[in-house]
Structure formats: structure tokens, C-alpha cells
Design an enzyme around this catalytic site. Sequence first.
Site, PDB file in Angstrom:
ATOM      1  N   SER A  63       0.800  -1.359  -0.219  1.00  0.00           N
ATOM      2  CA  SER A  63      -0.022   0.036   0.153  1.00  0.00           C
ATOM      3  C   SER A  63       0.887   1.278   0.026  1.00  0.00           C
ATOM      4  CB  SER A  63      -0.945   0.004   1.292  1.00  0.00           C
ATOM      5  OG  SER A  63      -2.116  -0.579   0.849  1.00  0.00           O
ATOM      6  N   LYS A  66       0.207   3.395  -2.873  1.00  0.00           N
ATOM      7  CA  LYS A  66      -0.861   4.211  -3.118  1.00  0.00           C
ATOM      8  C   LYS A  66      -0.445   5.663  -3.011  1.00  0.00           C
ATOM      9  CE  LYS A  66      -4.291   0.614  -1.184  1.00  0.00           C
ATOM     10  NZ  LYS A  66      -3.526  -0.374  -1.208  1.00  0.00           N
ATOM     11  N   TYR A 188      -3.746  -3.132 -10.332  1.00  0.00           N
ATOM     12  CA  TYR A 188      -3.768  -2.748  -8.980  1.00  0.00           C
ATOM     13  C   TYR A 188      -2.774  -3.753  -8.312  1.00  0.00           C
ATOM     14  CZ  TYR A 188      -5.050  -2.830  -4.058  1.00  0.00           C
ATOM     15  OH  TYR A 188      -4.986  -2.566  -2.665  1.00  0.00           O
ATOM     16  N   TYR A 240      -3.709   3.092   7.785  1.00  0.00           N
ATOM     17  CA  TYR A 240      -5.102   2.268   8.152  1.00  0.00           C
ATOM     18  C   TYR A 240      -5.863   3.024   9.238  1.00  0.00           C
ATOM     19  CZ  TYR A 240      -1.977  -0.923   5.783  1.00  0.00           C
ATOM     20  OH  TYR A 240      -1.044  -1.438   4.744  1.00  0.00           O
ATOM     21  N   VAL A 258       1.236  -3.453   3.975  1.00  0.00           N
ATOM     22  CA  VAL A 258       1.241  -4.756   4.642  1.00  0.00           C
ATOM     23  C   VAL A 258       2.586  -5.599   4.201  1.00  0.00           C
ATOM     24  CG1 VAL A 258      -1.149  -5.146   4.939  1.00  0.00           C
ATOM     25  CG2 VAL A 258      -0.223  -6.124   2.998  1.00  0.00           C
TER      26      VAL A 258
HETATM   27  N1  GLU Z   1      -2.231  -5.318  -2.136  1.00  0.00           N
HETATM   28  C1  GLU Z   1      -2.815  -5.063  -0.651  1.00  0.00           C
HETATM   29  C2  GLU Z   1      -4.315  -5.377  -0.860  1.00  0.00           C
HETATM   30  O1  GLU Z   1      -4.897  -5.016  -1.530  1.00  0.00           O
HETATM   31  C3  GLU Z   1      -2.387  -3.898  -0.174  1.00  0.00           C
HETATM   32  C4  GLU Z   1      -2.910  -4.137   1.220  1.00  0.00           C
HETATM   33  C5  GLU Z   1      -1.987  -2.959   2.055  1.00  0.00           C
HETATM   34  O2  GLU Z   1      -0.604  -3.094   1.823  1.00  0.00           O
HETATM   35  O3  GLU Z   1      -2.479  -2.293   2.931  1.00  0.00           O
HETATM   36  O4  GLU Z   1      -4.917  -5.857   0.007  1.00  0.00           O
END
Ligand code: GLU
Length: 304
Positions: A63, A66, A188, A240, A258
Site C-alpha cells: 500500500s 498508493k 492494482y 490504516y 502490509v
Molecule cells: N495489496 C494489498 C491489498 O490490496 C495492499 C494492502 C496494503 O498494503 O494495505 O490487500
Amino acid sequence: MDYQATLERIHNALKPVIGQGKVASYIPELANVPPEQFGMAVVELDGTVHSVGDAQVRFSIQSVSKLFALTLAFQREGDSLWARVGREPSGNPFNSLVQLERESGIPRNPFINAGALVITDILASRFTAAETATSSFLSRVSARPDVTYNARVAQSERQTSSRNAAMAHFMKSFGNLHNRVGDVLDAYCRTCAIEMSCVDLARAVGFLVNRGVNPWNNETVLDASSTKRLSALMLTCGTYDAAGDFAFRVGLPAKSGVGGGIVAILPGECGICVWSPALEETGNSYAGSLALEMFTTFTGKSIF
Ligand code: GLU
């Protein structure tokens, strides 16, 4: 400020707890990452690099990507972006579906999965391949030519992406996803599977540290006002549903993943990245969160 000494002090203090927590296992390939790893890097605006431990090891940025996908989308779309994705903390887990129903398919913010799927959709409409757009952008801002994704990790996530698929279909039913769901999910998962090291990522946030200007090539990535907005989003939504507690403990805008990476910025001074794969329950790296907390405590520097 002797950042090298600070990093060494943090590393020593954390040695007994490195590996505590749980490696993410819902993406099968990530479950194979040995938990007892820890790296941390600080990159100052003049390019000086300080690092300890496994700071050169590439890990799955998940993430953390992102943040960079959002930067690219915001650069292209400007404020019209906010018609499709909100900017409020969600107070829910990153992969939750519940708010989407009540809020008509508009995700709370671009850092939860639903929001990042919308961002990926925007990039898919503007570029030939959304994942390549983000990895090329990461190459430019980290001054590292070979940023790429791990195909095994991408495939492993894609094969187990029912939940993200559910979100994407749901948003499509509200008209908030324009490309084919399968294509958006492919892009994604590949974007999440990009691999970089702590040093690379601490360098990659240089433009956020430097009011929107990439310090490594002097290119303007964002104007100062947009940089402020993205940094504010990191502070309020970047870690988060623990973002409030994280701001309380650390006091720096940050984005976690994560894979166990957390990137943070000290505006005007340096980019910071820490990685340790074992996570606390909220999904943030256990040792990584403690390391950043120690960083602001030991240096007396934060945004406050
Ligand atoms: N690829 C992970 C998912 O979509 C990213 C989650 C993350 O790092 O928060 O679940």
C-alpha cells in the site's frame, strides 16, 4: 543532527522486538517473507543517505504504492479527483466494504483499497498501463532506473483478490469505475507488488519533503498547495485505521503497507523509510511503528 547515530540507537533499542507481530499471510507469497528483518533509512534533501540493517533489501511495497499512484492521478486530474474519492479517515479496516454501500460507491479516501482501486482506474484511463505509469514515476522520484514489480507476488494477490474484486464490482455498479474490473485488478495487484528498498523509498518522497519539487532533478511534481494536501492525507489516513494513534505517537505524515514498509516525511528536512515485515493487528509494521516513534522522540523533530 546526527541521523546516523539516531538510526543506530533505534536499531539497537529495537533488536529484542524485531520479528514480533505477524507477517501478512492473506497474500500467500508474502507469508514466505522471513519476519526477523529490519531496515531504516533517512535521506536528507542534499542527498545524504543514512541507513541501518536491511535498508538496501527490496521488499513488497504494497500500500505504500498508493501514495505514488495518488500523486500521479492528482497531478493529472487536479481537484476533480475528489468527486470520485473522499478525503476522510475511514475508521474501518483497509479492505472493508461496509461504507461503500452507504456512501454510494465513493470510497472514503485514496489510501484504503477501494480508494486505490478508483485511483488505479483513473490511471488506467490516462495511461497505457497504470502499473507502469506508477513504477516509472517511482523511478523518476527515487532516481533509480529499475523500479519494477514482482510477478509472483502480483499473481499470488490476484488469485486471492476476491475481496478487492467485490469492491471494484460494487463501485462499478455505482458508475465509479470506468475500465474493466479485471484490468483494474491486474494493474492494482501489480502496483502493490512493486519492490523497493528503504533507501529507495526514503529518496522517493523527496518531492513531498521539498514542497513538491523533486530534489534529484529539480522537476516540479506538485505545486506547494497540492503537496500540503497529500501530506495532510498521509497524516490523517496513511496508516490504516490506526492513523490517529500513529499521529499521536509519531507526529509525521506517513504511509504504510502490509509488506511491513512505512514511509514518512519530515517537511523541509528528510524522507524516512523503515521496513520490518511482522505487523501489528492494524496492519502496520510493529517494529517499524516503534522505530518512527523513537525517531521523533530521540530527534525532537516532528511536524508539531
Ligand atoms: N495489496 C494489498 C491489498 O490490496 C495492499 C494492502 C496494503 O498494503 O494495505 O490487500
